[in-house]
Motif scaffolding. Structure first.
Motif, short mmCIF file in Angstrom:
data_model
loop_
_atom_site.label_atom_id
_atom_site.label_comp_id
_atom_site.label_asym_id
_atom_site.label_seq_id
_atom_site.Cartn_x
_atom_site.Cartn_y
_atom_site.Cartn_z
N ARG A 133 1.12 9.08 -8.98
CA ARG A 133 -0.04 8.24 -9.26
C ARG A 133 0.10 7.57 -10.62
NH1 ARG A 133 -4.87 11.60 -8.80
NH2 ARG A 133 -4.46 11.95 -11.01
N ASP A 134 0.56 8.36 -11.59
CA ASP A 134 0.80 7.78 -12.91
C ASP A 134 1.75 6.60 -12.81
OD1 ASP A 134 -0.75 9.76 -13.81
OD2 ASP A 134 0.84 10.93 -14.79
N ARG A 135 2.81 6.76 -12.03
CA ARG A 135 3.79 5.69 -11.87
C ARG A 135 3.15 4.48 -11.22
NH1 ARG A 135 9.74 6.11 -12.02
NH2 ARG A 135 9.35 4.51 -10.45
N ALA A 136 2.31 4.74 -10.21
CA ALA A 136 1.66 3.63 -9.53
C ALA A 136 0.79 2.85 -10.50
CB ALA A 136 0.81 4.15 -8.37
N THR A 144 0.83 -1.20 0.00
CA THR A 144 0.00 0.00 0.00
C THR A 144 0.87 1.26 0.00
OG1 THR A 144 -0.06 -0.01 2.40
CG2 THR A 144 -1.87 -1.09 1.27
N LEU A 145 2.19 1.07 0.07
CA LEU A 145 3.06 2.24 0.23
C LEU A 145 2.91 3.27 -0.88
CD1 LEU A 145 6.42 0.99 1.77
CD2 LEU A 145 4.64 2.41 2.77
N TYR A 146 2.79 2.79 -2.12
CA TYR A 146 2.66 3.73 -3.23
C TYR A 146 1.43 4.61 -3.07
CZ TYR A 146 5.88 3.96 -7.13
OH TYR A 146 6.92 4.29 -7.94
N THR A 147 0.34 3.94 -2.71
CA THR A 147 -0.91 4.68 -2.49
C THR A 147 -0.73 5.71 -1.38
OG1 THR A 147 -1.90 2.54 -2.85
CG2 THR A 147 -3.37 4.33 -2.20
N LEU A 161 1.53 18.43 -8.89
CA LEU A 161 2.15 17.82 -10.07
C LEU A 161 2.90 16.55 -9.69
CD1 LEU A 161 3.76 20.57 -12.33
CD2 LEU A 161 2.11 18.82 -12.97
N PHE A 162 3.64 16.68 -8.59
CA PHE A 162 4.42 15.54 -8.10
C PHE A 162 3.50 14.39 -7.73
CE2 PHE A 162 6.51 13.44 -4.42
CZ PHE A 162 7.60 12.91 -5.10
#
Lengths: 524, 279
Positions: B273-276, B197-200, B267-268
């Motif tokens: 999110r795009d990367r996730a 869940t870290l990315y989220t 933006l970051f």
């Protein structure tokens, strides 16, 4: 306690929705809807709007929690003030002291309330009794607390009996809560309805009140005095100072109160309005010490802090000249004023020396409470903190939310250093200017000096004017020496007035609409 | 996790990371960069316009001075440090708290889930600004209190997002296998669920930081923030509000700074999110 906190939160929210209004502390403004100066036979009836910082909370003069700027146009007092602030007959035609504790008022005959009720001694007695009745818990009852009872001798004679000799009785009958209300209607309507639909004898009668926004009044055709030039007046609430000024300049409103220093030039340079400045009409602002708390129990420390503050540069630079530096406890228009006494010059070296003598060569830390009631007060407090740092005293400035401060200070729960402003407003007497903040035991006082206490008490119960003047001068000297406060300045008041009107701000802060007349620019 | 995608950063990523890095360096090293002491008043130099010389000591005031003659640039840098510090601290606290609650709710389900999520619903029904104002009124202002207030208003978002992800994670074979092998709940949550869940959480955290900066600025704008002389961006906007006609730079400059930081953080977050999603 829980309820208190809830209330604080609630008040805060209300304040927020109302915008960031600035509420000015002290005893609110004045009555005196003087009919006396209305110019003869105005050619044209005026319809004007006055922009104020806040709306009224209620329109019952006996139960006000704010100044009487609006209600004083609906009601009359027994005694009024002319434009030179001299006491002149109002609903009373004559008054005199008949013995130590009794004042006699002769009442004006043939006056009627706007609902037809007659004005007489019973109405006076009723109006005072309901304020004095402890069960009613009137917020301003303390202004008339020296009165023991009011006796209706005959239809047009009233005797006011005081607990002790009180030289200020005529003055007290000039200001709220002594406006005269119609007994029958007031009784029938009940307190709540009366506060929303008031009826009086004044030059104006109530038309409508849109809560939170505006109050509309109309000239009273049956007024006992002269008919005013202004036919209809709307008191509008515009909390933001700069918005108020814009409204004046684009013609939405005709008079605005509480113009902020940086907006003054905008009005001065405009072609449609003028600035009315009333020097020293506002509060005398000071930094109070809790004189029973270390290190402020030592007069040397208190004097040292006075020497450490450069009041002149605060007034000139930070306040941009919107106040006047003074060491006087009493304003120039107040009874008891004896010129400008010498105080403490700006002398940081001397301050350091005194601190060292008092045993604080390395200074100390303290908290200074401030609040938004006075002109640029947080800025001033920060400058004070910076200047005290120079003599080794570290100050933390604590900006207290307005409604919180309103409860903290009378309860004595503020910090050891706190900013407060006070004025005599419409009593124009030294007693109102200093008693409450210097007499030990008073809720706004953090000072205790038995000698000053005795003199304050004597001054409020002697009728000999010379003796009173002398007492106030002695108190003044003693207090400056003892320094229970950092002496700062007295604020000016600024009004913006449209060129179509002719009116100047008054020292007692009242806006008697009946004194407003058409200006040169009207009718163009 | 194993299959690291090519280090494609893209325009969005490089711009936002670059801007954030610059902001961080400027504000973290504020004491070294700031030309003047942000608290130093100079009553001779009140309201000097940007790029004008000081009266006494000489030197130029890059972004002007405020109503007490304090240097706006120095205050901006120190204020930014404080704003970032407050929001990062608040987001850390609310992130840890919210994620823990979210994982617990999602993992155990049933009554635990119901109670925790209804609690979150209740808080969500109150606008966060309103909640913050009431809490400051009750607790009093001050740095710690502001962080607490912001943390309390922020945990719900974390809890809800994390919970929804845990709901699907706990059905995965490796989680079921771990459970079947008798691994304790706590270990399962920490070793097998949390890492996924870290990315989220990180994406949420980035978005929350910008939200917190705004909220903190709003609070100090309303005079409910920290001590008055302490520079904060919201406080600076508030101070300048009454001079907006005569001294535009007082409100405008910190206002622009807030906008720039929020924009780069968003933006970051977007990029994260795009990367996730790419994974």
């Amino acid at each position: 306690m829980k309820k208190g906190k809830f209330l604080i939160g609630l008040t805060l929210l209300t304040a927020l929705t109302a915008g960031c209004s600035t509420v000015s502390k002290t005893e609110p403004a004045a009555p005196a809807a003087g009919s006396d100066s209305a110019s003869a036979a105005p050619a044209q009836k005026l319809d004007i709007t006055i922009g104020r910082a806040f709306d009224v909370n209620g329109l019952d003069p006996g139960f006000l929690t704010e100044n009487a700027q609006v209600v004083d146009n609906i009601f009359d007092t027994l005694v009024k003030r002319d434009e030179n602030e001299q006491l002149v007959p109002g609903l009373a035609t004559d008054w005199k002291q008949i013995d130590d504790n009794t004042w006699e008022f002769k009442l004006r005959e043939g006056v009627k309330f706007t609902n037809g009720e007659p004005f007489n001694a019973e109405a006076v007695k009723y109006s005072l009794d309901r304020v004095l009745d402890p069960a009613n818990n009137a917020p301003t009852a303390s202004y008339v607390s020296t009165i023991k009872e009011v006796q209706a001798v005959d239809d047009y004679t009233v005797h006011v009996v005081t607990k002790n000799p009180d030289p200020l009785i005529p003055t007290r009958f000039n200001r709220y809560p002594t406006e005269i209300v119609p007994p029958k209607y007031t009784e029938e309507a009940g307190q709540e309805k009366f506060a929303q639909e008031p009826i009086g004898t004044g030059p104006y009668k109530f038309v409508s009140w849109d809560k939170g926004s505006s109050v509309v009044l109309e000239a009273n055709p049956d007024y006992w005095g002269e008919q005013p030039a202004v036919e209809k007046v709307t008191f509008r609430s515009i909390p933001e100072a700069s918005t108020r000024v814009s409204a004046l300049l684009n013609g939405e409103v005709d008079i605005v109160t509480a113009v902020s220093p940086e907006d003054r030039s905008k009005i001065e340079s405009s072609s449609t309005a003028k600035l009315s400045a009333v020097e020293r009409a506002g509060n005398t602002v000071y930094v109070g010490f809790k004189t029973d708390v270390k290190p402020f129990d030592d007069p040397k420390v208190r004097q040292a802090l006075n020497y450490a503050i450069d009041v002149k540069s605060i007034v000139d630079k930070v306040l941009q000249g919107s106040a006047v530096q003074t060491n006087s406890l009493i304003g120039p228009k107040d009874f008891g004023y004896a010129g400008e006494p010498d105080g403490y010059d700006y002398d940081p070296e001397k301050a350091k020396r005194l601190l060292a003598e008092a045993g604080y060569p390395d200074g100390f830390s303290a908290t200074l409470d401030t609040v938004s009631w006075y002109i640029k007060n947080t800025d001033v407090a920060q400058v004070i903190a910076e200047q005290l740092k120079a003599v080794g005293v570290t100050i933390k400035v604590n900006n207290v939310e307005s409604s919180v401060y309103r409860t903290l200070v009378p309860a004595g729960k503020q910090s050891d250093l706190y900013v407060l402003g006070w004025s005599s407003t419409n009593t124009l007497d030294a007693d109102a200017a200093i008693y409450a903040i210097l007499r030990s035991g008073e809720s706004y006082s953090t000072y205790s000096n038995p000698d000053v206490d005795a003199k304050l008490d004597e001054a409020r119960s002697t009728t000999d004017e010379e003796r009173r003047k002398q007492l106030y001068q002695e108190i003044q000297g003693e207090v400056i020496q003892d320094a229970p406060r950092i002496f700062l300045y007295q604020e000016n008041q600024y009004y913006g007035v449209s060129d179509r009107l002719n009116w100047e701000g008054r020292i007692d802060g009242s806006i008697p609409v009946s004194t407003i007349t058409a200006g040169a620019a009207d009718g163009k | 996790m194993k299959r690291r995608s090519t280090p494609r950063i893209g325009v969005k990523g490089s711009v936002s990371i670059g801007a954030l890095a610059a902001i961080f360096i400027l504000t973290v090293f504020a004491p070294l960069i700031a030309p003047f002491d942000p608290y130093k008043q100079s009553l001779q130099d009140i309201l000097i316009a940007p790029l004008s010389p000081y009266s006494g000591s000489g030197g130029t005031s890059l972004l002007g001075t405020d109503q007490l003659g304090r240097d706006v640039l120095s205050r901006l840098l120190y204020g930014g440090r404080l704003s970032l510090w407050i929001s990062i601290a608040a987001v850390s606290i609310s992130g840890v708290l919210g994620s823990a609650i979210g994982i617990a709710a999602g993992y155990f389900g049933g009554r635990t889930d119901a109670v925790l999520m209804r609690l979150a619903d209740i808080q969500l029904s109150i606008p966060s600004m309103l909640l913050a104002i009431v809490m400051v009124a009750v607790l009093g202002s001050g740095l710690t209190n502001i962080v607490i207030v912001l943390a309390v208003t922020g945990w719900v978002t974390f809890a809800r997002v994390v919970r929804s992800q845990v709901l699907s994670l706990k059905e995965m074979e490796y989680v079921e296998a771990a459970k079947a092998m008798g691994v304790p709940h706590l270990t399962v949550m920490l070793r097998h669920i949390l890492p996924n869940t870290l990315y989220t959480i990180a994406t949420q955290a980035a978005l929350q930081i910008s939200h917190m900066i705004l909220l903190a600025a709003a609070l100090s704008f309303l005079g409910l923030g920290i001590e008055v002389s302490t520079p904060t961006w919201g406080g600076m906007v508030n101070d300048g509000k009454s001079y907006i006609d005569s001294a535009w730079w007082l409100s405008t400059i910190p206002g622009l700074a807030i906008a720039a930081v929020i924009l780069s953080i968003n933006l970051f977050g977007d990029w994260l999110r795009d990367r996730a999603e790419e994974r």
